[in-house]
Design a protein around this motif. Sequence first.
Motif, mmCIF file in Angstrom:
data_model
loop_
_atom_site.group_PDB
_atom_site.id
_atom_site.type_symbol
_atom_site.label_atom_id
_atom_site.label_comp_id
_atom_site.label_asym_id
_atom_site.label_seq_id
_atom_site.Cartn_x
_atom_site.Cartn_y
_atom_site.Cartn_z
ATOM 1 N N LYS A 37 1.036 -1.411 0.021
ATOM 2 C CA LYS A 37 -0.079 0.429 -0.394
ATOM 3 C C LYS A 37 0.960 1.295 -0.288
ATOM 4 N N ARG A 38 0.046 2.048 -0.064
ATOM 5 C CA ARG A 38 0.898 3.549 -0.055
ATOM 6 C C ARG A 38 1.810 3.895 1.065
ATOM 7 N N PRO A 39 2.859 4.954 1.205
ATOM 8 C CA PRO A 39 4.115 4.422 2.465
ATOM 9 C C PRO A 39 2.747 6.006 3.248
ATOM 10 N N HIS A 40 2.912 6.015 4.994
ATOM 11 C CA HIS A 40 2.710 7.089 4.718
ATOM 12 C C HIS A 40 3.567 7.844 5.200
ATOM 13 N N ALA A 41 4.652 7.565 5.033
ATOM 14 C CA ALA A 41 5.892 8.555 5.322
ATOM 15 C C ALA A 41 6.740 7.524 4.289
ATOM 16 N N GLY A 42 8.071 8.842 5.047
ATOM 17 C CA GLY A 42 9.332 8.370 3.808
ATOM 18 C C GLY A 42 10.556 9.363 3.949
ATOM 19 N N THR A 43 10.949 8.934 3.345
ATOM 20 C CA THR A 43 11.607 9.858 2.098
ATOM 21 C C THR A 43 11.413 10.189 0.961
ATOM 22 N N PRO A 44 12.155 11.620 0.032
ATOM 23 C CA PRO A 44 11.706 11.710 -0.751
ATOM 24 C C PRO A 44 11.779 10.464 -2.111
ATOM 25 N N HIS A 45 13.332 9.791 -2.083
ATOM 26 C CA HIS A 45 13.439 9.109 -2.131
ATOM 27 C C HIS A 45 12.905 7.311 -2.059
ATOM 28 N N ASP A 46 12.083 7.757 -0.562
ATOM 29 C CA ASP A 46 11.659 6.672 -1.080
ATOM 30 C C ASP A 46 10.123 6.114 -1.351
#
Length: 70
Positions: A37-46
């Motif tokens: 599923k779509r991530p809830h947080a992370g870096t721009p690279h993620d």
Amino acid sequence: MPISPTEFLKKYGFEEEEEERDHSLRHNAMEHAKHLKRPHAGTPHDWEEWERYKKEHPDEVEDDEDSDNR
């Protein structure tokens, strides 16, 4: 001598009907990997990797209602 709650329940015929859900880290990681599923947080690279993966494997990603509201 005291007995554990599960032993008490078994002794008096209140055995659990349903098997307990596995809450181990390995099980949770496998469930997460199976249901992408779509991530809830992370870096721009993620997020870049997520967008690229969605384009390359659209049939492996679960639909997310929140993705349209961005």
